[in-house]
Design an enzyme around this catalytic site. Structure first.
Site: not given
Length: 356
Positions: A200, A220, A241-243
């Site tokens: 990530q 991240r 969660a990511h993004n």
């Protein structure tokens, strides 16, 4: 320890309210209508609370002009347009603040880190290489800032928080105990029956005036950053969660989960235990009621719900049986039955001249 007290006229000035009564009265705290004593200030947020207000022992009341007229037996008031907002402002007056500055002896600070002289760094805090901590920021004990993390001015980071992945926090951010900011997102590539971890490489960007509760995880991004815009407020036990990108002034209640790469608009409300699938878009000014499950884009503002409300247990069991039976009936058969019923109704209306 002497309790700080405030004059009623001082408190009225702070909320830009009109004082009615004895301005020199001293108050040691705010209190609920039920538990207030003569040295407490309370508020009345609507007519439904008037009966409680009439028997309350509070020394003064924050009310609207209209509500005051229903309390002729009371003597001391602060008149405002919005009592609840005035109450919110005054909570900060009576709140016990941490006034310490400096770095505790047990903290471990990398020599390259830049720490404001007006910041407070608690016991056993670890701050990594090239970190920045702004003016008047408080970081409580056992918190860890990994390398390249930046925390702005007037922030409060509670104990046992981890901030990693080069996350950047702007000003007046509050993060409560045991939350992880910038942890590794849940990214894996499936191949030949195995999951292959995706590093990530993104970060987390948190805007001004963001509040994050306890035991939250904000991952991240895989490539792009996870972003929380200004004024976002998040309850305890929330997974982001990511993004994910969350628009300004959106509120997220406890036990919500937001899957990766979803974008949530501004001024949204997610009530408790909502789930949002990944790679979706939710418009501005959307409210999701409790336990809603979002599986497709929401393009228009409004209130949305899913799931089933509470039933008495036997009623719920019967409902589930009927739903299963309904699922076994072909849709075309249901449509034909409805068409037949509609035709019968129209025939009866025609026969008995019931049509308006």
């Amino acid at each position: 320890m002497k309790v700080q007290q405030y004059r009623l006229d001082e408190l009225a000035h702070l909320v830009k309210g009109e004082l009615i009564g004895e301005g020199s009265l001293q108050f040691s705290n705010l209190a609920s209508l039920e538990n207030a004593e003569v040295n407490h200030l309370t508020f009345v947020n609507g007519e439904k609370h008037l009966d409680q207000a009439k028997v309350s022992r509070a020394g003064a009341y924050i009310v609207t002009a209209a509500l005051k007229e229903h309390l002729p037996e009371k003597d001391n008031f602060i008149i405002v347009d919005n009592p609840y907002l005035a109450f919110a402002i005054l909570t900060h007056v009576f709140d016990k603040k941490i006034s310490s500055t400096g770095i505790e002896s047990t903290a471990q600070i990398h020599p390259s880190a830049v720490i404001s002289e007006t910041a407070y760094i608690g016991h056993y805090v670890v701050i990594g290489e090239n970190c920045v901590v702004g003016d008047n920021t408080v970081i409580q004990s056992h918190t860890k800032l990994d390398d390249n993390v930046e925390v702005g001015k007037d922030c409060f980071i509670d104990s046992h928080v981890t901030i990693t992945g080069g996350s950047k926090l702007r000003d007046r951010v509050r993060i409560h105990s045991s939350t992880v900011i910038g942890g590794e997102g849940f990214g894996f590539a499936p191949y030949q029956g195995k999951w292959h971890r995706i590093a990530q490489l993104g970060s987390v960007l948190i805007g001004n005036d963001v509040r994050i509760g306890s035991n939250c995880s904000i991952d991240r991004g895989a490539l792009d950053n996870t972003i929380l815009e200004d004024g976002v407020i998040i309850d305890n036990l929330v997974q982001i969660a990511h993004n994910v990108h969350i628009g300004s002034n959106t509120a997220i209640a406890a036990k919500c989960g937001i899957a990766g790469s979803t974008k949530i608009g501004k001024n949204c409300i997610l009530a408790g235990a909502c789930g949002v699938a990944g790679h979706l878009s939710i418009a501005d000014n959307v409210t999701l009621t409790g336990m809603s499950m979002v599986t497709k884009n929401i393009s228009e503002a409004g209130t949305y719900s899913s799931g089933t409300g509470l039933f008495e247990n036997n009623h719920w069991k019967k409902t589930i049986v009927r739903l299963r039976q309904l699922a076994d009936v072909p849709l075309t058969q249901i449509t034909k039955r409805l068409d037949h019923i509609q035709a019968q109704i129209e025939s009866l209306e025609s026969t008995f001249n019931l049509r308006k």
